[in-house]
Design an enzyme around this catalytic site. Structure first.
Site, short mmCIF file in Angstrom:
data_model
loop_
_atom_site.label_atom_id
_atom_site.label_comp_id
_atom_site.label_asym_id
_atom_site.label_seq_id
_atom_site.Cartn_x
_atom_site.Cartn_y
_atom_site.Cartn_z
N GLY A 12 0.74 -1.19 -0.01
CA GLY A 12 0.17 -0.14 0.17
C GLY A 12 0.64 1.21 0.12
O GLY A 12 2.00 1.29 0.20
N LEU A 13 0.35 2.30 -0.19
CA LEU A 13 0.75 3.79 -0.12
C LEU A 13 1.69 3.90 0.89
O LEU A 13 1.27 3.31 2.09
CB LEU A 13 -0.08 4.77 -0.39
CG LEU A 13 -0.47 4.92 -1.95
CD1 LEU A 13 -1.86 5.67 -1.86
CD2 LEU A 13 0.21 5.33 -2.97
N GLY A 17 -0.99 1.98 6.40
CA GLY A 17 -1.12 1.34 7.58
C GLY A 17 -0.50 0.07 7.65
O GLY A 17 -0.91 -1.17 8.39
N LYS A 18 0.48 -0.18 6.76
CA LYS A 18 0.86 -1.55 6.62
C LYS A 18 1.77 -1.87 7.90
O LYS A 18 1.61 -2.90 8.49
CB LYS A 18 2.08 -1.44 5.38
CG LYS A 18 1.31 -1.21 4.20
CD LYS A 18 2.49 -1.16 2.96
CE LYS A 18 3.66 0.03 3.24
NZ LYS A 18 2.99 1.37 3.31
N SER A 19 2.67 -0.95 8.43
CA SER A 19 3.51 -1.29 9.73
C SER A 19 2.30 -1.56 10.73
O SER A 19 2.68 -2.43 11.60
CB SER A 19 4.71 -0.34 9.98
OG SER A 19 5.26 -0.37 8.58
N SER A 86 6.20 -2.01 -1.76
CA SER A 86 5.93 -3.12 -3.24
C SER A 86 5.00 -2.35 -3.97
O SER A 86 4.07 -3.09 -4.23
CB SER A 86 5.95 -4.49 -2.37
OG SER A 86 4.78 -4.48 -1.44
N1 LIG Z 1 -7.37 0.60 10.21
C1 LIG Z 1 -6.23 1.24 10.20
N2 LIG Z 1 -5.28 0.06 9.79
C2 LIG Z 1 -3.86 0.74 9.94
N3 LIG Z 1 -3.51 1.77 10.13
C3 LIG Z 1 -4.54 2.99 10.77
C4 LIG Z 1 -5.93 2.52 10.36
N4 LIG Z 1 -6.71 3.63 10.74
C5 LIG Z 1 -5.86 4.72 10.86
N5 LIG Z 1 -4.54 4.22 11.05
C6 LIG Z 1 -3.36 4.85 11.08
O1 LIG Z 1 -2.63 5.22 10.08
C7 LIG Z 1 -1.31 5.57 10.28
C8 LIG Z 1 -0.32 4.49 9.11
O2 LIG Z 1 0.67 4.51 9.68
P1 LIG Z 1 1.85 3.19 9.21
O3 LIG Z 1 3.21 3.85 9.60
O4 LIG Z 1 1.37 1.98 9.70
O5 LIG Z 1 1.94 3.47 7.64
P2 LIG Z 1 2.67 2.35 6.54
O6 LIG Z 1 1.86 1.95 5.65
O7 LIG Z 1 3.59 1.65 7.30
O8 LIG Z 1 3.63 3.61 5.82
P3 LIG Z 1 5.32 3.38 5.28
O9 LIG Z 1 5.15 2.95 4.00
O10 LIG Z 1 5.55 5.01 5.23
O11 LIG Z 1 6.27 2.79 6.10
C9 LIG Z 1 -1.10 5.09 11.47
O12 LIG Z 1 -1.03 6.32 12.36
C10 LIG Z 1 -2.52 4.55 12.11
O13 LIG Z 1 -2.81 4.88 13.53
MG LIG Z 2 5.86 1.31 7.34
#
Ligand SMILES: Nc1ncnc2c1ncn2[C@@H]1O[C@H](COP(=O)(O)OP(=O)(O)OP(=O)(O)O)[C@@H](O)[C@H]1O
Ligand SMILES: [Mg+2]
Length: 206
Positions: A12-13, A17-19, A86
């Protein structure tokens, strides 16, 4: 008997919310005694792929390395949770072919919401032109055509997304549903219980 290995692949972008979900799934599976390892894009970039950049070739090589490690973990009965942007469909399909037991989770969140979250402040920098090749702004993201699971993180809570993922993994028979029953089954809604009480003419339960 040894646990059946598999890989959960979050794509995902940035800021979708991946991590967050990888950690929640890890915690949930760890609590019920399964062997889980998270391969998070950020950490992999710091360690295994420190030499790589963010060109298409750099990104493809990064995913190839992650997929290889995930394959080894899966082969010995582990659960590998990958949380990496990815962005290229073909790279993810190659990972699926290599790993076999591969569950793709599309962490779906509209770009404006991701930009607003901007967890690491990188969208701001990309929009200012301070960083190049930033996914969603100056680099492509190809959403999965047929993911195993879709979570809409702009519409559902992390806990709701977690339940959806665990339920699907149990449905795919990677572990018995009874193992995660306490996490997947909703507790009875107290409001509904009260309404039923009223319908049955039991005002004391209201
Ligand atoms: N249903 C959900 N699942 C996951 N995250 C959520 C959701 N709803 C809200 N969020 C919020 O969205 C944010 C996601 O951040 P996260 O670091 O997980 O993104 P990421 O995809 O890992 O980004 P990156 O590619 O930059 O590492 C967090 O602040 C989280 O609390
Ligand atoms: Mg991440």
């Amino acid at each position: 008997m040894r646990q059946k290995g598999f890989t959960i692949w979050f794509t995902g972008l940035p800021s979708s919310g991946k991590s967050t979900l990888a950690r929640l799934v890890q915690q949930a599976l760890d609590e019920v005694g399964l062997d889980v390892v998270v391969l998070d894009g950020d950490e992999i970039r710091q360690r295994l792929s420190k030499d790589l950049g963010f060109s298409k070739e750099g990104r493809e090589e990064n995913i190839r390395r992650i997929a290889y490690v995930a394959k080894l973990l899966t082969k010995i009965g582990g659960i590998a949770i990958v949380a990496a942007i990815s962005p290229y469909r073909e790279s993810r399909e190659r990972a699926r072919m290599e790993i076999g037991d591969f569950v793709e989770v599309f962490v779906d969140c509209p770009l404006p919401v991701c930009m607003q979250r901007d967890v690491k402040g990188l969208y701001l920098k990309a929009n200012r032109g301070e960083i190049q090749n930033f996914t969603g702004i100056s680099d492509p993201y190809e959403p999965p055509a047929d993911p195993d699971i879709i979570v809409r993180t702009d519409q559902e809570s992390p806990e709701a997304s977690l339940k959806k993922i665990l339920a699907k993994l149990a449905e795919l028979r990677y572990f018995p549903r009874s193992l995660v029953k306490h996490l997947v089954n909703d507790k009875p809604d107290p409001v509904k219980v009260k309404k039923t009480g009223m319908m049955l003419g039991q005002p004391w339960s209201v």
